[in-house]
Design an enzyme around this catalytic site. Structure first.
Site, PDB file in Angstrom:
ATOM      1  N   HIS A 260       4.309  -4.977 -12.608  1.00  0.00           N
ATOM      2  CA  HIS A 260       5.109  -6.138 -12.223  1.00  0.00           C
ATOM      3  C   HIS A 260       6.537  -5.697 -11.979  1.00  0.00           C
ATOM      4  O   HIS A 260       7.030  -4.803 -12.676  1.00  0.00           O
ATOM      5  CB  HIS A 260       5.069  -7.209 -13.325  1.00  0.00           C
ATOM      6  CG  HIS A 260       5.442  -8.553 -12.833  1.00  0.00           C
ATOM      7  ND1 HIS A 260       6.745  -8.948 -12.724  1.00  0.00           N
ATOM      8  CD2 HIS A 260       4.681  -9.576 -12.385  1.00  0.00           C
ATOM      9  CE1 HIS A 260       6.766 -10.180 -12.235  1.00  0.00           C
ATOM     10  NE2 HIS A 260       5.535 -10.583 -12.010  1.00  0.00           N
ATOM     11  N   ASP A 313      -2.568 -11.866 -13.129  1.00  0.00           N
ATOM     12  CA  ASP A 313      -3.801 -11.840 -12.342  1.00  0.00           C
ATOM     13  C   ASP A 313      -4.933 -11.107 -13.022  1.00  0.00           C
ATOM     14  O   ASP A 313      -6.079 -11.207 -12.597  1.00  0.00           O
ATOM     15  CB  ASP A 313      -3.532 -11.193 -10.979  1.00  0.00           C
ATOM     16  CG  ASP A 313      -2.764 -12.119 -10.067  1.00  0.00           C
ATOM     17  OD1 ASP A 313      -2.998 -13.330 -10.161  1.00  0.00           O
ATOM     18  OD2 ASP A 313      -1.940 -11.638  -9.282  1.00  0.00           O
TER      19      ASP A 313
HETATM   20  C1  LIG Z   1       3.185  -6.033  -8.726  1.00  0.00           C
HETATM   21  C2  LIG Z   1       3.667  -4.846  -7.901  1.00  0.00           C
HETATM   22  C3  LIG Z   1       3.513  -5.199  -6.410  1.00  0.00           C
HETATM   23  C4  LIG Z   1       5.141  -4.578  -8.228  1.00  0.00           C
HETATM   24  O1  LIG Z   1       5.621  -3.719  -7.269  1.00  0.00           O
HETATM   25  P1  LIG Z   1       6.990  -2.912  -7.390  1.00  0.00           P
HETATM   26  O2  LIG Z   1       7.899  -3.536  -8.372  1.00  0.00           O
HETATM   27  O3  LIG Z   1       7.464  -2.711  -6.005  1.00  0.00           O
HETATM   28  O4  LIG Z   1       6.549  -1.557  -8.038  1.00  0.00           O
HETATM   29  P2  LIG Z   1       5.964  -0.325  -7.267  1.00  0.00           P
HETATM   30  O5  LIG Z   1       4.771  -0.694  -6.479  1.00  0.00           O
HETATM   31  O6  LIG Z   1       7.090   0.360  -6.537  1.00  0.00           O
HETATM   32  O7  LIG Z   1       5.525   0.595  -8.493  1.00  0.00           O
HETATM   33  C5  LIG Z   1       6.425   1.388  -9.256  1.00  0.00           C
HETATM   34  C6  LIG Z   1       5.634   2.590  -9.778  1.00  0.00           C
HETATM   35  O8  LIG Z   1       4.571   2.115 -10.624  1.00  0.00           O
HETATM   36  C7  LIG Z   1       3.304   2.432 -10.044  1.00  0.00           C
HETATM   37  N1  LIG Z   1       2.459   1.236 -10.153  1.00  0.00           N
HETATM   38  C8  LIG Z   1       2.848  -0.060 -10.113  1.00  0.00           C
HETATM   39  N2  LIG Z   1       1.798  -0.873 -10.246  1.00  0.00           N
HETATM   40  C9  LIG Z   1       0.723  -0.081 -10.381  1.00  0.00           C
HETATM   41  C10 LIG Z   1      -0.646  -0.348 -10.542  1.00  0.00           C
HETATM   42  N3  LIG Z   1      -1.117  -1.592 -10.577  1.00  0.00           N
HETATM   43  N4  LIG Z   1      -1.496   0.693 -10.633  1.00  0.00           N
HETATM   44  C11 LIG Z   1      -1.025   1.955 -10.581  1.00  0.00           C
HETATM   45  N5  LIG Z   1       0.268   2.267 -10.417  1.00  0.00           N
HETATM   46  C12 LIG Z   1       1.132   1.265 -10.319  1.00  0.00           C
HETATM   47  C13 LIG Z   1       3.577   2.738  -8.573  1.00  0.00           C
HETATM   48  O9  LIG Z   1       2.608   3.590  -8.025  1.00  0.00           O
HETATM   49  C14 LIG Z   1       4.946   3.379  -8.670  1.00  0.00           C
HETATM   50  O10 LIG Z   1       4.767   4.663  -9.152  1.00  0.00           O
HETATM   51  P3  LIG Z   1       5.757   5.887  -8.718  1.00  0.00           P
HETATM   52  O11 LIG Z   1       7.101   5.481  -9.247  1.00  0.00           O
HETATM   53  O12 LIG Z   1       5.164   7.067  -9.401  1.00  0.00           O
HETATM   54  O13 LIG Z   1       5.704   5.937  -7.227  1.00  0.00           O
HETATM   55  C15 LIG Z   1       2.862  -3.578  -8.249  1.00  0.00           C
HETATM   56  O14 LIG Z   1       2.924  -3.335  -9.633  1.00  0.00           O
HETATM   57  C16 LIG Z   1       1.424  -3.681  -7.791  1.00  0.00           C
HETATM   58  O15 LIG Z   1       1.109  -3.393  -6.620  1.00  0.00           O
HETATM   59  N6  LIG Z   1       0.467  -4.131  -8.699  1.00  0.00           N
HETATM   60  C17 LIG Z   1      -0.900  -4.318  -8.318  1.00  0.00           C
HETATM   61  C18 LIG Z   1      -1.078  -5.645  -7.606  1.00  0.00           C
HETATM   62  C19 LIG Z   1      -0.975  -6.839  -8.557  1.00  0.00           C
HETATM   63  O16 LIG Z   1      -1.564  -6.859  -9.615  1.00  0.00           O
HETATM   64  N7  LIG Z   1      -0.209  -7.835  -8.114  1.00  0.00           N
HETATM   65  C20 LIG Z   1      -0.033  -9.068  -8.873  1.00  0.00           C
HETATM   66  C21 LIG Z   1       1.386  -9.228  -9.329  1.00  0.00           C
HETATM   67  S1  LIG Z   1       1.551 -10.618 -10.390  1.00  0.00           S
END
Ligand SMILES: CC(C)(COP(=O)(O)OP(=O)(O)OC[C@H]1O[C@@H](n2cnc3c(N)ncnc32)[C@H](O)[C@@H]1OP(=O)(O)O)[C@@H](O)C(=O)NCCC(=O)NCCS
Length: 377
Positions: A260, A313
């Site tokens: 998140h 979720d």
């Molecule tokens: C929610 C979300 C979009 C937040 O995105 P964000 O703040 O932009 O964070 P990022 O996607 O840049 O992730 C930061 C780091 O954590 C990792 N990470 C974040 N969520 C992850 C996950 N669900 N599984 C594996 N790695 C994850 C990323 O790969 C990244 O790693 P790095 O720094 O080594 O490149 C992201 O955590 C995600 O895609 N989660 C899965 C989808 C989900 O459950 N969405 C519902 C949200 S309520």
């Protein structure tokens, strides 16, 4: 002066807001200052709608009047039902919802420049009709007639009734009600921001909500719960959990339902939904619940220190599937709740509105010649 780009607008405040508050380190979410743990325990969705829209908890008379208005506004006009009937059965219910919500606005006057009373009426209409649209689409795509809304059921119970034809038992009704309370608002997330951008142009609330629905449909936002269920079903057995998750981690695949932007520990909504999922699984013996608990354990083992924990979720899909809600309706159920937050933000945006018009850092060329088509390579 060089302009700076903030990818994903991380850390950029785009508005002052008094609707909800998140402390991602302390796992706390508040609506108008009240913790969602308290609201989840004592309140219900209709009351939370008024809390979000008005800024404070309603008195009994106000609540009764709001409930009566919601009940009155539940039914859809024949034209909207005809429109839903024409949508492809194979289409995603989120897209059906988005299309039907945009269309509902065409049936009501006062698109632009609404009076405060018309704004309130639109809020009631949108909150009341979204469950009816979703239930109608779900029934018609499986070849059944839509079930007209009941007038003596709560928002949660009426949705289940329109979806299944049966009034849910008390525990199921309350579980859905709690899920709606937990999903009703969440500060400046992608769909709320999308709605506020559209609202800032003075577009009508039906356009505001349909844009927010589009943003919510993506798998990085509301669409994650559907993906979680698919992952659990694909894993299938407890023994498969660790190898599957560790393979995903090794391949740097995102694990849906985790991570998140704000929460760096367990999402407080996931805590409550996990309890509900456990209670439902105890009743039904759902084998996916222990699998989910194991997935949570393995992911936290690897990623907990990095701040990647279950989000809302992760357990919501399990809760909804236990109630017989089809997986592709999970995100639309999220929308049944979140529309209250979107509309509260729309009203807040209009108060002292300024159109959103950010800037960019241009990286393209300048002063290029126009090349006639026959001379292009
Ligand atoms: C929610 C979300 C979009 C937040 O995105 P964000 O703040 O932009 O964070 P990022 O996607 O840049 O992730 C930061 C780091 O954590 C990792 N990470 C974040 N969520 C992850 C996950 N669900 N599984 C594996 N790695 C994850 C990323 O790969 C990244 O790693 P790095 O720094 O080594 O490149 C992201 O955590 C995600 O895609 N989660 C899965 C989808 C989900 O459950 N969405 C519902 C949200 S309520």
């Amino acid at each position: 002066m060089t302009k700076q780009v903030f990818p994903g607008l991380e850390g950029v405040a785009i508005a002052e807001s008094s609707i909800s508050f998140v402390d991602g380190q302390k796992s706390r979410l508040e609506y108008r200052g009240i913790g969602i743990d308290e609201l989840g325990e004592h309140s219900h969705f209709e009351e939370v709608c008024l809390l979000l829209l008005n800024g404070s908890l309603p008195g009994q008379k106000e609540l009764d009047e709001f409930r009566a208005k919601l009940v009155d506004a539940r039914a859809l006009k024949g034209g909207v039902i005809d429109l839903i009937k024409c949508l492809p059965k194979e289409g995603h219910p989120m897209d059906a919802l988005q299309a039907a919500v945009a269309a509902v606005g065409m049936f009501y006057p006062g698109r632009h420049g609404m009076t405060p009373a018309e704004q309130r009426d639109s809020c009631v209409r949108l909150i009341a009709k979204i469950p009816t649209i979703l239930a109608a689409f779900q029934r018609m795509r499986q070849g059944d007639d839509p079930i007209p809304p009941g007038d003596d059921l709560s928002h949660a119970a009426n949705f289940m009734y329109m979806l299944t034809g049966e009034v849910p038992d008390e525990f199921t009704e309350r579980t859905l009600d709690v899920a709606l309370v937990l999903h009703a608002d969440h500060t400046m997330n992608a769909s709320t921001f999308a709605g506020r951008v559209v609202g800032s142009t003075l577009a009508d609330p039906y356009c505001v909500v349909s844009s927010a629905l589009g943003a919510l449909s993506g798998p990085l936002h509301g669409g994650a719960n559907e993906e979680v269920l698919k992952l659990l079903q694909a894993i299938g057995t407890i023994e498969n959990v660790r190898p599957t998750i560790e393979r995903m981690i090794a391949n740097k695949e995102k694990i849906m339902g985790f991570g998140h932007r704000v929460y760096k520990t367990m999402d407080p909504r996931a805590v409550i939904l996990k309890q509900r999922a456990a209670q439902l699984a105890q009743r039904s013996g759902n084998p996916l619940f222990p699998l989910a608990v194991e997935v949570e354990k393995v992911v936290i083992e690897h990623y907990g220190a990095k701040g990647i924990w279950p989000n809302v979720d992760f357990y919501s899909g399990l809760v909804y599937s236990e109630m017989g809600i089809p997986p592709d309706c999970f995100t639309p159920v999220f929308a049944i709740a979140r529309v209250a937050g979107w509309l509260a933000h729309w009203l807040e945006q209009l108060d002292g509105n300024r159109i959103y018009r950010p800037t960019q850092v241009y990286t393209g060329p300048h002063e290029q010649p126009y090349v006639p088509i026959e001379q292009r390579r």
